[in-house]
Design a protein around this motif. Structure first.
Motif, mmCIF file in Angstrom:
data_model
loop_
_atom_site.group_PDB
_atom_site.id
_atom_site.type_symbol
_atom_site.label_atom_id
_atom_site.label_comp_id
_atom_site.label_asym_id
_atom_site.label_seq_id
_atom_site.Cartn_x
_atom_site.Cartn_y
_atom_site.Cartn_z
ATOM 1 N N THR A 205 0.541 -1.462 -0.336
ATOM 2 C CA THR A 205 0.383 -0.011 -0.310
ATOM 3 C C THR A 205 0.841 1.522 0.192
ATOM 4 O O THR A 205 2.286 0.882 0.519
ATOM 5 N N TYR A 206 0.794 2.511 -0.329
ATOM 6 C CA TYR A 206 0.975 3.878 -0.718
ATOM 7 C C TYR A 206 0.685 4.247 0.427
ATOM 8 O O TYR A 206 0.883 5.926 0.572
ATOM 9 N N ARG A 207 -0.543 4.878 0.968
ATOM 10 C CA ARG A 207 -1.318 5.547 1.725
ATOM 11 C C ARG A 207 -1.862 4.238 2.981
ATOM 12 O O ARG A 207 -2.851 3.590 2.809
ATOM 13 N N PRO A 208 -1.248 3.955 3.657
ATOM 14 C CA PRO A 208 0.462 4.796 4.393
ATOM 15 C C PRO A 208 1.491 3.559 3.455
ATOM 16 O O PRO A 208 1.110 2.352 2.831
ATOM 17 N N LEU A 209 2.162 3.900 3.440
ATOM 18 C CA LEU A 209 3.493 3.438 2.365
ATOM 19 C C LEU A 209 4.477 2.419 3.282
ATOM 20 O O LEU A 209 4.210 2.618 4.629
ATOM 21 N N VAL A 296 8.142 8.069 -5.838
ATOM 22 C CA VAL A 296 7.710 7.601 -7.185
ATOM 23 C C VAL A 296 6.176 7.420 -6.735
ATOM 24 O O VAL A 296 5.357 7.440 -7.440
ATOM 25 N N ALA A 297 6.273 7.117 -5.667
ATOM 26 C CA ALA A 297 4.919 6.358 -5.308
ATOM 27 C C ALA A 297 4.516 5.005 -6.160
ATOM 28 O O ALA A 297 3.654 4.824 -6.648
ATOM 29 N N VAL A 298 5.179 4.728 -6.248
ATOM 30 C CA VAL A 298 4.218 2.751 -7.826
ATOM 31 C C VAL A 298 5.509 1.517 -7.305
ATOM 32 O O VAL A 298 6.407 1.732 -6.207
ATOM 33 N N ASN A 299 5.654 1.146 -8.114
ATOM 34 C CA ASN A 299 6.233 -0.414 -7.865
ATOM 35 C C ASN A 299 7.038 -0.681 -9.272
ATOM 36 O O ASN A 299 6.777 -0.410 -9.927
ATOM 37 N N CYS A 335 -10.874 -4.370 -0.540
ATOM 38 C CA CYS A 335 -10.011 -3.094 -0.431
ATOM 39 C C CYS A 335 -9.980 -2.231 0.816
ATOM 40 O O CYS A 335 -8.990 -1.726 1.606
ATOM 41 N N LYS A 336 -10.674 -3.160 1.954
ATOM 42 C CA LYS A 336 -11.294 -2.384 3.365
ATOM 43 C C LYS A 336 -10.211 -3.308 4.000
ATOM 44 O O LYS A 336 -9.940 -2.014 4.863
ATOM 45 N N TRP A 337 -9.124 -3.395 3.699
ATOM 46 C CA TRP A 337 -8.716 -3.946 4.598
ATOM 47 C C TRP A 337 -6.964 -3.809 4.169
ATOM 48 O O TRP A 337 -6.561 -4.238 3.309
ATOM 49 N N ASN A 338 -6.733 -3.229 5.507
ATOM 50 C CA ASN A 338 -5.076 -2.689 5.055
ATOM 51 C C ASN A 338 -4.569 -2.489 6.638
ATOM 52 O O ASN A 338 -3.959 -1.981 6.388
ATOM 53 N N ILE A 351 9.785 -6.674 7.576
ATOM 54 C CA ILE A 351 9.195 -5.300 6.970
ATOM 55 C C ILE A 351 10.781 -4.674 6.678
ATOM 56 O O ILE A 351 11.084 -3.764 7.375
ATOM 57 N N LEU A 352 10.501 -3.308 5.662
ATOM 58 C CA LEU A 352 11.046 -2.971 4.820
ATOM 59 C C LEU A 352 10.556 -1.371 5.941
ATOM 60 O O LEU A 352 11.662 -0.332 6.104
ATOM 61 N N TYR A 353 9.791 -0.920 5.851
ATOM 62 C CA TYR A 353 8.599 0.371 5.706
ATOM 63 C C TYR A 353 7.359 0.358 6.382
ATOM 64 O O TYR A 353 7.066 -0.709 5.659
ATOM 65 N N ASP A 354 7.175 0.877 7.583
ATOM 66 C CA ASP A 354 5.715 0.942 7.450
ATOM 67 C C ASP A 354 5.343 2.036 7.896
ATOM 68 O O ASP A 354 5.711 3.025 8.850
ATOM 69 N N GLU A 355 4.765 3.343 7.140
ATOM 70 C CA GLU A 355 4.817 4.652 7.256
ATOM 71 C C GLU A 355 3.627 4.893 9.141
ATOM 72 O O GLU A 355 3.912 5.784 9.625
ATOM 73 N N GLU A 356 2.943 3.835 9.091
ATOM 74 C CA GLU A 356 2.167 3.607 10.294
ATOM 75 C C GLU A 356 2.199 4.228 10.933
ATOM 76 O O GLU A 356 2.932 4.679 12.743
ATOM 77 N N LEU A 357 3.688 3.308 11.206
ATOM 78 C CA LEU A 357 4.182 2.461 12.904
ATOM 79 C C LEU A 357 4.797 3.841 12.524
ATOM 80 O O LEU A 357 4.989 4.339 13.674
#
Length: 394
Positions: A205-209, A296-299, A335-338, A351-357
């Motif tokens: 996911t990108y929002r959050p990354l 860039v917010a892509v994969n 899509c609601k599962w995030n 896990i490399l990066y979790d923006e929420e955390l």
């Protein structure tokens, strides 16, 4: 078939199909209702083009973000990273801090690069500052080493220019766009040979990354020992690690494919350079990945072609672990599962990066330590030579 994931793919690769079938998922056609579609790059472009206006349903998932080319096209990647740095500067972010020579302290991970033909005059100006330097030219829209060459004279790109006297650069309609970058002529060598890294990163996911690094990446080696000699500028067996090129070399090994696992690379570096230096290197690699994704917010577009038996096993397991994260418990996507999946289902991903955390920790607002330095989960201020340095980016 209610409750069972319905899948489609236009890429006939066993590492994909075997993973779908072992889960008991149901294959359908693209014209039927589907939940999971592993698309080729061209299909992604066609499906999500402006003309079609297609939007995914809540129970559908695909393997690419629609604008993936913002990262995978060389020119767009450079453009986005340059824009990202300028945005951080404008915001006054400490990540965009520069030294006395105007060089980025933490975001200097892209060589001096220009777009051709658009930036030809700027390139010439830079070239003349150091006329003995070597540059590498790459077509923006090609892969597997196609169309790449090295230059050390302006005359070598004269065929693209209509007026060499004024150093103007006029593109013909048939000429494709290129990026030209200052060549790294003192690369890290192993056994006297150049190598690159093939690392797999999953962005859920990108929002959050939220992104994951796959532990089982590998290195690809050239078959010919490296030399910066200008006499070897045209020898791609010296300079390019792409399997599509190296497999035609006399010394190419079709059993191991000229590859090392990343774990073997790490062991080698720890034994020759030390554990601290090696940890710093890999921390900087992770830093570059996260900042590139933010820019860039892509994969990305990994190849699923297997050149060796070990390749096939690695990529089968890669797809397996990817599906366990992207489609939790093999259930129909929602899509609601995030949520972050539990650690036990990550397989060989970390896990490399979790923006929420990160935002919860306040780490996004803090300064980061020098790459490779051990840091706590929340980061801290540290000082070297009396000045603050950046803390953890996680």
């Amino acid at each position: 078939m209610a409750g069972r994931v319905k899948w489609v793919t236009d890429i006939e690769k066993s590492v994909l199909i075997n993973n779908f079938e072992k889960r008991g998922w149901v294959q359908v056609s693209e014209n039927e209702d589907w939940n999971f579609y592993w698309m080729s790059v061209q299909t992604i472009r066609n499906v999500f083009s402006v003309e079609t206006g297609y939007r995914l349903a809540d129970d559908q998932i695909v393997n690419h973000f629609p604008n993936h080319y913002e990262l995978t096209r060389k020119d767009l990647m450079v453009k986005n990273i340059k824009r990202y740095r300028k945005e951080l500067e404008k915001e006054g972010s400490p990540l965009a801090e520069k030294d006395d020579n105007g060089k980025y302290l933490y975001l200097d991970f892209v060589p001096v690069t220009y777009m051709l033909p658009a930036d030809y005059s700027l390139f010439v100006e830079e070239f003349r500052k150091s006329p003995s330097s070597t540059w590498i030219m790459k077509p923006c829209g090609k892969a597997q080493g196609r169309g790449i060459f090295l230059i050390n004279k302006l005359s070598q790109i004269k065929k693209w220019s209509r007026d060499s006297k004024t150093s103007s650069f006029v593109s013909q309609s048939t000429k494709e766009a290129y990026v030209i970058s200052l060549y790294i002529n003192n690369p890290l060598l192993i056994g006297g040979r150049k190598f690159d890294l093939r690392l797999y990163v999953l962005v859920s996911t990108y929002r959050p990354l939220r992104c994951y690094m796959y532990k089982l990446g590998f290195c690809r080696f050239c078959t010919v020992r490296y030399t910066p000699s200008t006499s070897e500028l045209d020898n791609m067996f010296v300079h390019l690690t792409n399997v599509a090129i190296q497999k035609h070399g006399e010394d190419y090994n079709h059993i191991h494919g000229g590859k090392w696992t990343v774990s073997n690379l790490r062991l080698y570096l720890e034994s020759t350079r030390g554990r601290e230096v090696t940890s710093k290197l890999f921390d900087e690699i992770h830093w570059i990945i996260v900042q590139s994704l933010k820019a860039v917010a892509v994969n990305a577009s990994p190849s699923l072609t297997s050149s060796t038996a070990n390749d096939r096993i690695l990529k089968y397991n890669l797809i397996n672990d990817t599906l366990n994260i992207a489609v939790p418990n093999g259930e129909v996507p929602d899509c609601k599962w995030n949520k972050s999946p539990p650690r036990e289902v990550l397989g060989n991903y970390e896990i490399l990066y979790d923006e929420e955390l990160a935002q919860g920790d306040g780490a996004e607002r803090e300064l980061r330590s020098r790459p490779g330095q051990p840091v706590g989960p929340k980061g801290s201020r540290s000082r070297e030579s009396g000045r603050a340095v950046l803390t953890t980016w996680k």
